[in-house]
Design a protein around this motif. Sequence first.
Motif, PDB file in Angstrom:
ATOM      1  N   ALA A 131      55.784  19.769  36.922  1.00  0.00           N
ATOM      2  CA  ALA A 131      55.720  20.559  38.154  1.00  0.00           C
ATOM      3  C   ALA A 131      55.429  22.028  37.876  1.00  0.00           C
ATOM      4  N   GLY A 132      54.812  22.307  36.715  1.00  0.00           N
ATOM      5  CA  GLY A 132      54.612  23.696  36.342  1.00  0.00           C
ATOM      6  C   GLY A 132      53.313  24.292  36.855  1.00  0.00           C
ATOM      7  N   ILE A 133      53.304  25.604  36.986  1.00  0.00           N
ATOM      8  CA  ILE A 133      52.071  26.348  37.268  1.00  0.00           C
ATOM      9  C   ILE A 133      51.998  27.512  36.296  1.00  0.00           C
ATOM     10  N   LYS A 134      50.773  28.021  36.122  1.00  0.00           N
ATOM     11  CA  LYS A 134      50.601  29.215  35.304  1.00  0.00           C
ATOM     12  C   LYS A 134      50.387  30.397  36.244  1.00  0.00           C
ATOM     13  N   VAL A 135      51.138  31.482  36.018  1.00  0.00           N
ATOM     14  CA  VAL A 135      51.003  32.672  36.859  1.00  0.00           C
ATOM     15  C   VAL A 135      50.472  33.817  36.000  1.00  0.00           C
ATOM     16  N   LEU A 136      49.424  34.483  36.483  1.00  0.00           N
ATOM     17  CA  LEU A 136      48.798  35.599  35.769  1.00  0.00           C
ATOM     18  C   LEU A 136      48.960  36.883  36.579  1.00  0.00           C
ATOM     19  N   TYR A 137      49.113  37.993  35.850  1.00  0.00           N
ATOM     20  CA  TYR A 137      49.210  39.307  36.516  1.00  0.00           C
ATOM     21  C   TYR A 137      48.182  40.250  35.915  1.00  0.00           C
ATOM     22  N   PHE A 138      47.581  41.082  36.770  1.00  0.00           N
ATOM     23  CA  PHE A 138      46.586  42.030  36.279  1.00  0.00           C
ATOM     24  C   PHE A 138      46.897  43.448  36.743  1.00  0.00           C
ATOM     25  N   ALA A 139      46.309  44.399  36.010  1.00  0.00           N
ATOM     26  CA  ALA A 139      46.376  45.832  36.332  1.00  0.00           C
ATOM     27  C   ALA A 139      47.841  46.277  36.492  1.00  0.00           C
ATOM     28  N   TRP A 140      48.169  47.016  37.570  1.00  0.00           N
ATOM     29  CA  TRP A 140      49.539  47.577  37.623  1.00  0.00           C
ATOM     30  C   TRP A 140      50.586  46.506  37.863  1.00  0.00           C
ATOM     31  N   LEU A 141      50.200  45.343  38.381  1.00  0.00           N
ATOM     32  CA  LEU A 141      51.212  44.283  38.507  1.00  0.00           C
ATOM     33  C   LEU A 141      51.666  43.818  37.127  1.00  0.00           C
TER      34      LEU A 141
END
Lengths: 155, 88
Positions: free
Chosen positions: B4-14
């Motif tokens: 039940a997993g997902i991959k979460v990505l963050y960019f720039a100031w996040l």
Amino acid sequence: MATIRVQTEAIDIGAETAALTAGRADIGGIGSFLGTVRDTAGGRKITAMSLEHYPGMTERSLAAIAAEAEARWPLLGCTLIHRVGRLLPGETIVLVLAASPHRHAALEATAFLIDFLKTKAPFWKKESFVEGDEEWVSARDADDSAAARWDIAAR
Amino acid sequence: MSGAGIKVLYFAWLREKIGVAEEDIELAPGIATVAALTEWLSASSPRHEAAFAAGKTVRCAVNQDFAAPDAPIRAGDEVAFFPPVTGG
């Protein structure tokens, strides 16, 4: 067929134009937009600009923007190249080329491509100021307006 | 990544505010939309809360396409959060 690339190296507009036109004589004109790093931001001097992107989504979105331009204008080819990494004032950032049998299509498609790239492609700029601080660039409403004049809602 | 997993990505100031570029998340029951995921992530740490507090200036993509708050999230998805784009 569009040429789409994300790279750290400087952009050579002459070489890219030659690549776009190589071996063909049906092109009547090539519209071009070459973006470069300005040395000021909000009235302050900058020492560098750093560009980050979302690998994978970037290429997908640039391909979608190019396909939209090819659907709207009779293009014989187009090129979208965007740099990432640390760039100095005066350096190239982005190149758009659009080739067509006639100038209107070439020029309009070029403007469309850069307007949409600015509002749809996942790139982010961070400016480094001479005083030593850094700041992520904010999205500009003017860019959304520029994209909106092409009649596609900016997402 | 498990079932039940997902991959979460963050960019720039996040990415800077949260402190990581990506994380694997186990989808809790009931987390089925971008909005629900955002709320769940905000509650997961003070850093996430601070990053997502910017609300309307956070954009989302699911599987590399822009996604609205009501867009569905499923196991195996790649979900990215980032500020409005500023390329060109």
